[in-house]
Write an enzyme that holds these catalytic residues in place. Structure first.
Site, PDB file in Angstrom:
ATOM      1  N   PRO A 179       0.786  -1.227   0.000  1.00  0.00           N
ATOM      2  CA  PRO A 179       0.000   0.000   0.000  1.00  0.00           C
ATOM      3  C   PRO A 179       0.822   1.284   0.000  1.00  0.00           C
ATOM      4  CG  PRO A 179      -0.679  -1.442   1.802  1.00  0.00           C
ATOM      5  CD  PRO A 179       0.399  -2.143   1.059  1.00  0.00           C
ATOM      6  N   ASN A 180       0.362   2.221  -0.789  1.00  0.00           N
ATOM      7  CA  ASN A 180       0.877   3.597  -0.869  1.00  0.00           C
ATOM      8  C   ASN A 180       2.218   3.705  -1.580  1.00  0.00           C
ATOM      9  OD1 ASN A 180      -1.334   4.778   0.618  1.00  0.00           O
ATOM     10  ND2 ASN A 180      -0.472   3.816   2.441  1.00  0.00           N
ATOM     11  N   ARG A 224       4.982  10.986  -2.561  1.00  0.00           N
ATOM     12  CA  ARG A 224       4.573  10.770  -1.174  1.00  0.00           C
ATOM     13  C   ARG A 224       5.731  11.116  -0.235  1.00  0.00           C
ATOM     14  NH1 ARG A 224       4.606   4.747   1.448  1.00  0.00           N
ATOM     15  NH2 ARG A 224       3.593   5.312   3.401  1.00  0.00           N
ATOM     16  N   TYR A 235      10.789   9.280   1.642  1.00  0.00           N
ATOM     17  CA  TYR A 235      10.865   8.190   0.660  1.00  0.00           C
ATOM     18  C   TYR A 235      11.587   8.565  -0.631  1.00  0.00           C
ATOM     19  CZ  TYR A 235       7.466   6.103   3.822  1.00  0.00           C
ATOM     20  OH  TYR A 235       6.853   5.589   4.936  1.00  0.00           O
ATOM     21  N   ASN A 280       8.236  -5.256  -0.089  1.00  0.00           N
ATOM     22  CA  ASN A 280       8.003  -4.134   0.812  1.00  0.00           C
ATOM     23  C   ASN A 280       6.499  -4.070   1.007  1.00  0.00           C
ATOM     24  OD1 ASN A 280       7.685  -1.754   2.169  1.00  0.00           O
ATOM     25  ND2 ASN A 280       9.023  -0.539   0.845  1.00  0.00           N
ATOM     26  N   ALA A 291       2.734  -0.479   5.155  1.00  0.00           N
ATOM     27  CA  ALA A 291       2.177  -0.512   6.506  1.00  0.00           C
ATOM     28  C   ALA A 291       1.647  -1.897   6.886  1.00  0.00           C
ATOM     29  CB  ALA A 291       1.070   0.531   6.639  1.00  0.00           C
ATOM     30  N   GLU A 346      12.793  -8.929   2.835  1.00  0.00           N
ATOM     31  CA  GLU A 346      11.964  -7.789   3.246  1.00  0.00           C
ATOM     32  C   GLU A 346      12.775  -6.507   3.062  1.00  0.00           C
ATOM     33  OE1 GLU A 346      10.899  -8.081   7.379  1.00  0.00           O
ATOM     34  OE2 GLU A 346       9.880  -6.123   7.398  1.00  0.00           O
ATOM     35  N   HIS A 351      12.611  -2.151   3.395  1.00  0.00           N
ATOM     36  CA  HIS A 351      11.956  -0.878   3.708  1.00  0.00           C
ATOM     37  C   HIS A 351      12.858   0.253   3.280  1.00  0.00           C
ATOM     38  CE1 HIS A 351       8.779  -2.901   5.794  1.00  0.00           C
ATOM     39  NE2 HIS A 351       9.698  -3.650   6.363  1.00  0.00           N
ATOM     40  N   ARG A 384      11.880   5.589  13.349  1.00  0.00           N
ATOM     41  CA  ARG A 384      10.583   6.259  13.235  1.00  0.00           C
ATOM     42  C   ARG A 384       9.656   5.834  14.382  1.00  0.00           C
ATOM     43  NH1 ARG A 384       8.614   5.610   7.263  1.00  0.00           N
ATOM     44  NH2 ARG A 384       7.156   7.224   7.991  1.00  0.00           N
TER      45      ARG A 384
HETATM   46  C1  DQA Z   1       7.851   1.455   4.499  1.00  0.00           C
HETATM   47  C2  DQA Z   1       7.782   1.715   6.004  1.00  0.00           C
HETATM   48  C3  DQA Z   1       6.372   1.485   6.531  1.00  0.00           C
HETATM   49  O1  DQA Z   1       6.317   1.740   7.921  1.00  0.00           O
HETATM   50  C4  DQA Z   1       5.395   2.408   5.846  1.00  0.00           C
HETATM   51  O2  DQA Z   1       4.093   2.150   6.271  1.00  0.00           O
HETATM   52  C5  DQA Z   1       5.497   2.339   4.359  1.00  0.00           C
HETATM   53  C6  DQA Z   1       6.817   2.272   3.739  1.00  0.00           C
HETATM   54  C7  DQA Z   1       9.233   1.808   3.929  1.00  0.00           C
HETATM   55  O3  DQA Z   1       9.525   1.340   2.816  1.00  0.00           O
HETATM   56  O4  DQA Z   1      10.001   2.546   4.547  1.00  0.00           O
HETATM   57  O5  DQA Z   1       4.501   2.418   3.640  1.00  0.00           O
HETATM   58  O6  DQA Z   1       7.616   0.066   4.276  1.00  0.00           O
END
Ligand code: DQA
Length: 140
Positions: free
Chosen positions: A10-11, A18, A23, A74, A77, A98, A100, A107
């Site tokens: 998501p996102n 964003r 990011y 990735n 959230a 995994e 991020h 954070r």
């Molecule tokens: C994320 C970190 C997550 O906490 C966040 O919700 C994201 C992006 C990252 O790539 O840093 O959507 O996975």
């Protein structure tokens, strides 16, 4: 033939727009062009899938998880909430790295716990989009 897929949750379709201070300013489509140029050849394929929907992410993990050689995930959230994604990873054969983009440990506390980490082969956190590149290198 080595088959690798990057799966973003998501996102992450909003990358570049964003919260660029967290990011970065690159879109994932532009980054994929760079990654493919660097790694894809006659022996390596690199695919990309993104969804904002947990069920679609599960379907994709099931689809690729018995045939592909590597999954770079990735889960956004959903990393912090989804037992279903953790169960899917535990149930498939393909190893998952995994990733991020941000250093989640710097954070908010709710980002410190990952349901994915205990079922992942390894975790790459906080190196921006370079993290995906490091994950591809691991599978190569
Ligand atoms: C994320 C970190 C997550 O906490 C966040 O919700 C994201 C992006 C990252 O790539 O840093 O959507 O996975």
């Amino acid at each position: 033939m080595l088959r690798i897929i990057i799966i973003n949750g998501p996102n992450l379709n909003l990358l570049g727009r964003r919260e660029p201070e967290i990011y970065g300013e690159d879109t994932f489509d532009d980054f994929m062009i760079h990654l493919k140029g660097k790694f894809v050849d006659d022996d390596v394929t690199l695919e990309y899938y993104q969804s904002n929907h947990e069920g679609h992410l599960l379907d994709k993990l099931h689809d690729v998880g018995f045939d592909y050689d590597g999954i770079i995930l990735n889960a956004g959230a959903l990393t912090h909430t989804s037992i279903a994604i953790a169960d899917a990873i535990a149930g498939i054969k393909t190893p998952v790295v995994e990733v991020h983009i941000s250093n989640v440990h710097k954070r908010e506390a709710f980002r410190h716990h990952s349901y994915v980490s205990p079922v992942a082969e390894g975790v790459i956190v906080g190196f921006g989009l370079r993290g995906y590149e490091l994950a591809v290198q691991y599978f190569l």
